[in-house]
Design an enzyme around this catalytic site. Sequence first.
Site, PDB file in Angstrom:
ATOM      1  N   ARG A  51       0.875  -1.179   0.000  1.00 37.86           N
ATOM      2  CA  ARG A  51       0.000   0.000   0.000  1.00 37.86           C
ATOM      3  C   ARG A  51       0.906   1.221   0.000  1.00 37.86           C
ATOM      4  O   ARG A  51       2.120   1.119   0.102  1.00 37.86           O
ATOM      5  CB  ARG A  51      -1.035  -0.003   1.157  1.00 37.86           C
ATOM      6  CG  ARG A  51      -0.726  -0.755   2.391  1.00 37.86           C
ATOM      7  CD  ARG A  51       0.268  -0.108   3.285  1.00 37.86           C
ATOM      8  NE  ARG A  51       0.039   1.306   3.433  1.00 37.86           N
ATOM      9  CZ  ARG A  51       0.979   2.184   3.664  1.00 37.86           C
ATOM     10  NH1 ARG A  51       2.240   1.798   3.765  1.00 37.86           N
ATOM     11  NH2 ARG A  51       0.721   3.469   3.790  1.00 37.86           N
ATOM     12  N   GLY A  52       0.272   2.386  -0.094  1.00 36.42           N
ATOM     13  CA  GLY A  52       1.065   3.610  -0.272  1.00 36.42           C
ATOM     14  C   GLY A  52       1.171   3.877  -1.764  1.00 36.42           C
ATOM     15  O   GLY A  52       1.455   2.961  -2.556  1.00 36.42           O
ATOM     16  N   ALA A  53       0.931   5.141  -2.146  1.00 32.67           N
ATOM     17  CA  ALA A  53       0.791   5.464  -3.571  1.00 32.67           C
ATOM     18  C   ALA A  53       1.980   5.013  -4.431  1.00 32.67           C
ATOM     19  O   ALA A  53       1.789   4.307  -5.436  1.00 32.67           O
ATOM     20  CB  ALA A  53       0.520   6.954  -3.720  1.00 32.67           C
ATOM     21  N   ARG A  88      -7.195  -0.217  -6.864  1.00 34.85           N
ATOM     22  CA  ARG A  88      -7.482   0.835  -5.866  1.00 34.85           C
ATOM     23  C   ARG A  88      -7.660   2.141  -6.653  1.00 34.85           C
ATOM     24  O   ARG A  88      -6.785   2.507  -7.438  1.00 34.85           O
ATOM     25  CB  ARG A  88      -6.363   0.957  -4.835  1.00 34.85           C
ATOM     26  CG  ARG A  88      -6.304  -0.237  -3.882  1.00 34.85           C
ATOM     27  CD  ARG A  88      -5.434   0.055  -2.677  1.00 34.85           C
ATOM     28  NE  ARG A  88      -6.092   0.925  -1.724  1.00 34.85           N
ATOM     29  CZ  ARG A  88      -5.451   1.472  -0.686  1.00 34.85           C
ATOM     30  NH1 ARG A  88      -4.169   1.256  -0.501  1.00 34.85           N
ATOM     31  NH2 ARG A  88      -6.101   2.244   0.164  1.00 34.85           N
ATOM     32  N   GLN A 199      -2.200   2.306   9.935  1.00 35.06           N
ATOM     33  CA  GLN A 199      -0.902   2.356   9.241  1.00 35.06           C
ATOM     34  C   GLN A 199       0.140   3.139  10.032  1.00 35.06           C
ATOM     35  O   GLN A 199       1.329   2.881   9.930  1.00 35.06           O
ATOM     36  CB  GLN A 199      -1.048   2.986   7.849  1.00 35.06           C
ATOM     37  CG  GLN A 199      -1.843   2.167   6.858  1.00 35.06           C
ATOM     38  CD  GLN A 199      -3.296   2.612   6.812  1.00 35.06           C
ATOM     39  OE1 GLN A 199      -3.879   2.959   7.837  1.00 35.06           O
ATOM     40  NE2 GLN A 199      -3.889   2.582   5.647  1.00 35.06           N
ATOM     41  N   ASP A 240      -1.898  10.803  -2.017  1.00 33.37           N
ATOM     42  CA  ASP A 240      -2.233   9.783  -3.027  1.00 33.37           C
ATOM     43  C   ASP A 240      -2.531  10.391  -4.378  1.00 33.37           C
ATOM     44  O   ASP A 240      -2.474   9.715  -5.403  1.00 33.37           O
ATOM     45  CB  ASP A 240      -3.424   8.954  -2.554  1.00 33.37           C
ATOM     46  CG  ASP A 240      -2.989   8.023  -1.442  1.00 33.37           C
ATOM     47  OD1 ASP A 240      -2.869   8.490  -0.300  1.00 33.37           O
ATOM     48  OD2 ASP A 240      -2.712   6.847  -1.741  1.00 33.37           O
ATOM     49  N   ASN A 250      -5.344  12.646   0.483  1.00 30.82           N
ATOM     50  CA  ASN A 250      -4.510  11.726   1.273  1.00 30.82           C
ATOM     51  C   ASN A 250      -5.407  10.981   2.260  1.00 30.82           C
ATOM     52  O   ASN A 250      -6.620  11.197   2.311  1.00 30.82           O
ATOM     53  CB  ASN A 250      -3.404  12.521   1.996  1.00 30.82           C
ATOM     54  CG  ASN A 250      -2.364  11.608   2.620  1.00 30.82           C
ATOM     55  OD1 ASN A 250      -1.859  10.694   1.957  1.00 30.82           O
ATOM     56  ND2 ASN A 250      -2.039  11.815   3.882  1.00 30.82           N
ATOM     57  N   LYS A 251      -4.797  10.122   3.031  1.00 27.70           N
ATOM     58  CA  LYS A 251      -5.526   9.265   3.979  1.00 27.70           C
ATOM     59  C   LYS A 251      -6.549  10.058   4.792  1.00 27.70           C
ATOM     60  O   LYS A 251      -6.277  11.163   5.248  1.00 27.70           O
ATOM     61  CB  LYS A 251      -4.499   8.590   4.896  1.00 27.70           C
ATOM     62  CG  LYS A 251      -5.044   7.656   5.947  1.00 27.70           C
ATOM     63  CD  LYS A 251      -5.956   6.580   5.410  1.00 27.70           C
ATOM     64  CE  LYS A 251      -5.348   5.761   4.307  1.00 27.70           C
ATOM     65  NZ  LYS A 251      -6.310   4.863   3.640  1.00 27.70           N
TER      66      LYS A 251
HETATM   67  O1  MRU Z   1      -4.541   3.373   2.179  1.00 26.32           O
HETATM   68  P1  MRU Z   1      -3.060   3.526   2.145  1.00 26.32           P
HETATM   69  O2  MRU Z   1      -2.359   2.937   3.321  1.00 26.32           O
HETATM   70  O3  MRU Z   1      -2.467   3.057   0.837  1.00 26.32           O
HETATM   71  O4  MRU Z   1      -2.851   5.103   2.214  1.00 26.32           O
HETATM   72  C1  MRU Z   1      -1.561   5.606   2.144  1.00 26.32           C
HETATM   73  C2  MRU Z   1      -1.502   7.064   2.293  1.00 26.32           C
HETATM   74  O5  MRU Z   1      -2.497   7.730   2.448  1.00 26.32           O
HETATM   75  C3  MRU Z   1      -0.169   7.696   2.137  1.00 26.32           C
HETATM   76  O6  MRU Z   1      -0.080   8.871   2.880  1.00 26.32           O
HETATM   77  C4  MRU Z   1       0.048   8.043   0.653  1.00 26.32           C
HETATM   78  O7  MRU Z   1      -0.148   6.928  -0.138  1.00 26.32           O
HETATM   79  C5  MRU Z   1       1.383   8.612   0.408  1.00 26.32           C
HETATM   80  S1  MRU Z   1       2.619   7.357   0.429  1.00 26.32           S
HETATM   81  C6  MRU Z   1       4.136   8.027   0.229  1.00 26.32           C
END
Ligand code: MRU
Length: 356
Positions: A51-53, A88, A199, A240, A250-251
């Site tokens: 996970r993470g962009a 996603r 996370q 993201d 973002n999250k």
């Molecule tokens: O749902 P996730 O865990 O994939 O969400 C991740 C985030 O929101 C991060 O802040 C974002 O992807 C930036 S990662 C460098």
Amino acid sequence: MKIKGKDYKTIWFDNNTVKIIDQTKLPHKFIIKELKTVEDTINSIINMEVRGAPLIGATAAFGVVLAIIEKNEQSFIDKSCKDLINARPTAINLKWAVDRMNSKLKGINSDEILSIAIKEANEICNEDIGFCKSIGLYGLKIIEEIFKKKKGTVNILTHCNAGWLATIDWGTATSPIYHAHQKGIPIHVWVDETRPRNQGANLTSFELNEENINNTIITDNAGGILMQRGEVDMCIVGTDRTLSNGDVCNKIGTYLKALAARDNNIPFYVALPSPTIDWNLKNSSEIPIEERNSDELSTIEGLDKSGEIQKVQIYPDDSKSLNLAFDVTPAKYITSLITEKGICDASEDDLRKLFK
Ligand code: MRU
């Protein structure tokens, strides 16, 4: 970065297999998982083992490689690309990586396609490492300034995990923190727990601990009072999808942190590599906000007394819930964007100056 003193990247390709660190098991168990088919990569993205962009973008690139290995036929590759992009919806890096693979592979004959695909997927990973390192060096200057004025520990609040586990290495929001730590600047990080998947508590705190960086997990709602008490010097988060007007998706919960930071006059930074910029969408209400299974709210995972990971139910199945995974922070609440090309205002003019 390090786990138990050993250097790792979050993803690598070896012997026609994609290897990942299964993030659903961290921090309790460190498991390297093998992905052998494009379906494995899609499931791994959906289930958030990766996970993470930036990392889901890189995983999708390797998904294209696995699709070619499985069945080197255009219709199969096209369908795989579509499924990867849909795994996603919010992070633009996924589409960016698949589009980049497609444009690289266009017109390549079937004898060469696999080797070129592997090279391009590795290139996406190496580029991300370079971007994140550069973000860190620019962000370091901000932390140095605060340290010079304060002459004491710099308290940084972050949300979710925009650490190295969300990228290939270094992280985005954490890269300035790692660079500052390496320069000997005393740092303390407030780590938002980040319900529902935690996370922050499970990944950000874990990775900072592994690098010996002082950090404290807080509930998602504690950031406001810490800011009011003067215990936060700056906020830094990942993204993201950032629109060219500077709005940041973002999250879930990022927006509320930005509001609290503004009310308390605390700088709020967003760290991002350029593949996270969506140059096409003009209005943040058009960003597809992922709505995940309500099971993520009604259950929670942790270790039982015998050291096994167990899932328990927090509230009954028939309690209605809504699990929105992301929100949008309008550009006006963002002090600056920290990119691989430098620091700029969260505005179209400034972004376009950096990325001509
Ligand atoms: O749902 P996730 O865990 O994939 O969400 C991740 C985030 O929101 C991060 O802040 C974002 O992807 C930036 S990662 C460098």
